[in-house]
Design a protein around this motif. Structure first.
Motif, PDB file in Angstrom:
ATOM      1  N   SER A  44     -28.199  12.322 -77.488  1.00 21.34           N
ATOM      2  CA  SER A  44     -28.021  13.280 -76.041  1.00 21.34           C
ATOM      3  C   SER A  44     -28.019  15.027 -76.400  1.00 21.34           C
ATOM      4  CB  SER A  44     -27.199  12.703 -75.392  1.00 21.34           C
ATOM      5  OG  SER A  44     -26.062  12.721 -75.889  1.00 21.34           O
ATOM      6  N   ASP A  45     -27.939  15.414 -78.007  1.00 16.32           N
ATOM      7  CA  ASP A  45     -27.197  16.575 -77.773  1.00 16.32           C
ATOM      8  C   ASP A  45     -28.490  17.518 -78.475  1.00 16.32           C
ATOM      9  OD1 ASP A  45     -27.650  15.523 -80.541  1.00 16.32           O
ATOM     10  OD2 ASP A  45     -25.815  16.588 -81.286  1.00 16.32           O
ATOM     11  N   TRP A  46     -29.281  17.830 -77.670  1.00 19.69           N
ATOM     12  CA  TRP A  46     -30.871  17.905 -78.959  1.00 19.69           C
ATOM     13  C   TRP A  46     -31.124  19.907 -77.626  1.00 19.69           C
ATOM     14  CZ3 TRP A  46     -33.617  15.517 -81.924  1.00 19.69           C
ATOM     15  CH2 TRP A  46     -33.656  14.406 -82.654  1.00 19.69           C
ATOM     16  N   TYR A  47     -31.709  19.847 -78.085  1.00 20.47           N
ATOM     17  CA  TYR A  47     -31.687  21.545 -77.680  1.00 20.47           C
ATOM     18  C   TYR A  47     -33.094  22.822 -78.137  1.00 20.47           C
ATOM     19  CZ  TYR A  47     -30.042  23.385 -82.124  1.00 20.47           C
ATOM     20  OH  TYR A  47     -29.696  23.636 -83.620  1.00 20.47           O
ATOM     21  N   LEU A  48     -33.420  23.181 -77.289  1.00 23.53           N
ATOM     22  CA  LEU A  48     -34.963  24.077 -77.845  1.00 23.53           C
ATOM     23  C   LEU A  48     -34.604  25.167 -78.716  1.00 23.53           C
ATOM     24  CD1 LEU A  48     -37.557  24.652 -77.161  1.00 23.53           C
ATOM     25  CD2 LEU A  48     -37.256  26.711 -75.425  1.00 23.53           C
ATOM     26  N   PRO A  49     -35.325  25.415 -80.116  1.00 28.22           N
ATOM     27  CA  PRO A  49     -35.145  25.633 -80.989  1.00 28.22           C
ATOM     28  C   PRO A  49     -35.144  27.177 -80.831  1.00 28.22           C
ATOM     29  CG  PRO A  49     -37.284  24.882 -81.281  1.00 28.22           C
ATOM     30  CD  PRO A  49     -36.385  24.291 -80.213  1.00 28.22           C
ATOM     31  N   GLY A  50     -33.616  28.233 -81.528  1.00 31.30           N
ATOM     32  CA  GLY A  50     -34.172  29.486 -82.247  1.00 31.30           C
ATOM     33  C   GLY A  50     -35.207  29.463 -82.849  1.00 31.30           C
ATOM     34  N   ILE A  51     -36.165  30.656 -82.515  1.00 31.07           N
ATOM     35  CA  ILE A  51     -36.949  31.344 -83.470  1.00 31.07           C
ATOM     36  C   ILE A  51     -36.914  30.942 -84.603  1.00 31.07           C
ATOM     37  CG2 ILE A  51     -37.140  33.475 -83.717  1.00 31.07           C
ATOM     38  CD1 ILE A  51     -40.297  31.674 -83.289  1.00 31.07           C
ATOM     39  N   LEU A  52     -35.642  31.377 -85.232  1.00 28.78           N
ATOM     40  CA  LEU A  52     -35.522  31.340 -87.089  1.00 28.78           C
ATOM     41  C   LEU A  52     -35.559  29.174 -86.491  1.00 28.78           C
ATOM     42  CD1 LEU A  52     -33.539  34.070 -87.955  1.00 28.78           C
ATOM     43  CD2 LEU A  52     -35.663  33.220 -88.709  1.00 28.78           C
ATOM     44  N   GLU A  53     -34.830  29.181 -85.902  1.00 27.61           N
ATOM     45  CA  GLU A  53     -34.936  27.270 -86.836  1.00 27.61           C
ATOM     46  C   GLU A  53     -35.947  26.619 -86.170  1.00 27.61           C
ATOM     47  OE1 GLU A  53     -30.491  26.277 -84.933  1.00 27.61           O
ATOM     48  OE2 GLU A  53     -31.629  27.106 -83.890  1.00 27.61           O
ATOM     49  N   LEU A  54     -37.171  27.722 -85.473  1.00 31.56           N
ATOM     50  CA  LEU A  54     -38.232  26.961 -84.998  1.00 31.56           C
ATOM     51  C   LEU A  54     -39.341  27.072 -86.808  1.00 31.56           C
ATOM     52  CD1 LEU A  54     -40.131  25.583 -83.017  1.00 31.56           C
ATOM     53  CD2 LEU A  54     -40.737  27.872 -82.237  1.00 31.56           C
ATOM     54  N   LYS A  55     -38.553  28.839 -86.848  1.00 27.37           N
ATOM     55  CA  LYS A  55     -39.938  28.847 -87.965  1.00 27.37           C
ATOM     56  C   LYS A  55     -39.483  28.354 -89.730  1.00 27.37           C
ATOM     57  CE  LYS A  55     -42.570  31.346 -90.268  1.00 27.37           C
ATOM     58  NZ  LYS A  55     -44.543  31.239 -89.741  1.00 27.37           N
ATOM     59  N   THR A  56     -37.952  27.644 -89.440  1.00 25.05           N
ATOM     60  CA  THR A  56     -37.781  27.231 -90.525  1.00 25.05           C
ATOM     61  C   THR A  56     -38.249  25.614 -90.449  1.00 25.05           C
ATOM     62  OG1 THR A  56     -35.146  28.117 -90.142  1.00 25.05           O
ATOM     63  CG2 THR A  56     -35.506  25.999 -91.823  1.00 25.05           C
ATOM     64  N   LEU A  57     -38.699  24.809 -89.550  1.00 24.73           N
ATOM     65  CA  LEU A  57     -39.212  23.686 -89.644  1.00 24.73           C
ATOM     66  C   LEU A  57     -40.949  24.290 -89.970  1.00 24.73           C
ATOM     67  CD1 LEU A  57     -40.323  20.943 -88.718  1.00 24.73           C
ATOM     68  CD2 LEU A  57     -39.884  21.959 -85.865  1.00 24.73           C
ATOM     69  N   TYR A  58     -41.083  25.246 -89.224  1.00 23.36           N
ATOM     70  CA  TYR A  58     -42.586  25.249 -89.854  1.00 23.36           C
ATOM     71  C   TYR A  58     -42.699  25.387 -91.283  1.00 23.36           C
ATOM     72  CZ  TYR A  58     -47.030  27.408 -90.892  1.00 23.36           C
ATOM     73  OH  TYR A  58     -48.464  27.770 -91.321  1.00 23.36           O
ATOM     74  N   ASN A  59     -41.416  26.133 -91.816  1.00 17.89           N
ATOM     75  CA  ASN A  59     -41.705  26.608 -93.201  1.00 17.89           C
ATOM     76  C   ASN A  59     -41.729  25.181 -94.404  1.00 17.89           C
ATOM     77  OD1 ASN A  59     -42.118  28.803 -93.150  1.00 17.89           O
ATOM     78  ND2 ASN A  59     -40.250  29.027 -93.026  1.00 17.89           N
ATOM     79  N   ASN A  60     -40.641  24.472 -94.116  1.00 20.68           N
ATOM     80  CA  ASN A  60     -40.533  23.020 -94.404  1.00 20.68           C
ATOM     81  C   ASN A  60     -41.593  21.302 -93.412  1.00 20.68           C
ATOM     82  OD1 ASN A  60     -38.709  23.881 -95.886  1.00 20.68           O
ATOM     83  ND2 ASN A  60     -37.362  23.438 -94.649  1.00 20.68           N
ATOM     84  N   TYR A  61     -42.591  22.370 -93.583  1.00 15.03           N
ATOM     85  CA  TYR A  61     -43.328  20.570 -92.675  1.00 15.03           C
ATOM     86  C   TYR A  61     -44.225  20.098 -93.411  1.00 15.03           C
ATOM     87  CZ  TYR A  61     -45.848  18.645 -88.081  1.00 15.03           C
ATOM     88  OH  TYR A  61     -46.354  17.240 -87.720  1.00 15.03           O
ATOM     89  N   TYR A  62     -44.463  20.475 -94.312  1.00 11.51           N
ATOM     90  CA  TYR A  62     -45.150  19.584 -95.333  1.00 11.51           C
ATOM     91  C   TYR A  62     -44.447  18.741 -95.529  1.00 11.51           C
ATOM     92  CZ  TYR A  62     -47.453  17.519 -99.172  1.00 11.51           C
ATOM     93  OH  TYR A  62     -47.574  16.727-100.085  1.00 11.51           O
ATOM     94  N   THR A  63     -43.052  18.594 -95.274  1.00 12.19           N
ATOM     95  CA  THR A  63     -42.279  17.652 -96.361  1.00 12.19           C
ATOM     96  C   THR A  63     -41.790  16.828 -94.368  1.00 12.19           C
ATOM     97  OG1 THR A  63     -41.598  18.587 -97.580  1.00 12.19           O
ATOM     98  CG2 THR A  63     -40.261  16.645 -97.346  1.00 12.19           C
ATOM     99  N   VAL A  64     -42.087  17.538 -93.974  1.00  8.55           N
ATOM    100  CA  VAL A  64     -41.397  16.964 -92.802  1.00  8.55           C
ATOM    101  C   VAL A  64     -42.690  15.973 -92.153  1.00  8.55           C
ATOM    102  CG1 VAL A  64     -41.394  17.359 -90.060  1.00  8.55           C
ATOM    103  CG2 VAL A  64     -39.854  18.855 -91.831  1.00  8.55           C
TER     104      VAL A  64
END
Length: 309
Positions: free
Chosen positions: A233-253
């Motif tokens: 229950s501790d979810w949040y909307l990512p900061g732009i660096l967090e969101l961009k990090t997700l994009y950078n690693n999205y192939y594996t995800v």
């Protein structure tokens, strides 16, 4: 001396391979003057330093560049591609972080950049795989980590890992499904939150600032903060660096999502971050190509929550 404000959007986009050695990564920032107006279509001079360990740490690399802002005040440069003042970008050991980017900017870049103003320091939360691997072997399973990027854990899938100075392992986890496919950033779309909602990396504090703003009733951040999913229950909307990090690693995800019943892939469209730009605009990331942009707060974009451990 004219003061310039650089919005903290140290956005790592890609690693460029040159002569078999990765030695560049992309960086973006929004330039504003002392009146908080965008500095548009203007040549500016920038001195960029890579600091090790802290915001006041040792400069391991310094370079200068003279980019031109676009109609939105955005500059896009490649770190490692400027005029070198000190250090060697290709030999930075990215495993020995944390690292921070310090920017110093002169708005009158056409004169050669003689009046730099320190305008911001942002932590690099993610380094492109090729840069990290050049010195550390692997970005996912190495370094004696107990977890790995792409692991189903903590209610979602891990997309980033790091260790603090005490050697304690931490990570970022993305939720298994979108929280919305059409959500405005906030119903408060013409009033600036300010510094408490403008961090490029502290998505949780940004999210709390968004829902705490006077007049707030609904937002992308609220959808994430209210989420209870897979026992978390501790979810949040990512900061732009967090969101961009997700994009950078999205192939594996994405490969992990494909093996998890009920998980849905992120769509090739715009996702909101929690990083505010100004009164009317906030930052989002296009998962169709990785572009980070400022868009109006009243536009409906996709939302995907994250959490940290």
């Amino acid at each position: 001396m004219k003061r310039v404000y650089v919005l903290s959007v140290a956005v790592i986009l890609t690693a460029t391979l040159l002569a078999q050695s990765p030695d560049r990564m992309s960086y973006q920032a929004v330039i504003r003057d002392a009146s908080n107006k965008l500095v548009t279509n203007t040549v500016v001079a920038m001195q960029i330093s890579i600091l090790q360990d802290s915001t006041s740490g040792t400069s391991v690399y310094v370079e200068t560049q003279t980019p031109t802002t676009n109609a939105n005040g955005l500059v896009s440069i490649e770190l490692g591609g400027g005029t070198v003042i000190s250090g060697n970008f290709s030999t930075i050991n990215w495993a020995k972080g944390p690292y921070f980017v310090k920017t110093e900017t002169d708005p009158d870049g056409a004169t050669g950049g003689t009046s730099y103003t320190i305008t911001g320091i942002s932590q690099l939360l993610s380094v492109p795989y090729a840069l990290y691997a050049a010195n550390a072997g692997t970005a996912t399973g190495g370094g004696n980590f107990a977890h790995y990027i792409g692991e189903q854990f903590g209610g979602g899938v891990i997309f980033h890992l790091w260790k603090d100075n005490a050697g304690v392992e931490h990570g970022l986890i993305v939720a298994l499904t979108d929280q919305s496919t059409s959500q405005v950033w906030s119903n408060v779309s013409s009033t600036e939150i300010g510094a408490s909602g403008q961090s490029s990396w502290a998505g949780l504090s940004n999210s709390n600032a968004i829902v705490g703003q006077a007049g707030h009733t609904s937002s992308a951040a609220k959808l994430c903060l209210d989420l209870e999913s897979n026992g978390q229950s501790d979810w949040y909307l990512p900061g732009i660096l967090e969101l961009k990090t997700l994009y950078n690693n999205y192939y594996t995800v994405a490969r992990a999502f494909s093996q998890i019943p009920g998980a849905t892939q992120l769509t090739s469209t715009y996702y909101w971050s929690s990083s505010e730009g100004d009164s009317f605009y906030s930052l989002c990331c296009d998962f169709g190509g990785g572009l980070v942009s400022l868009d109006r707060k009243d536009l409906p974009f996709y939302v995907r929550a994250v959490r940290a451990f």
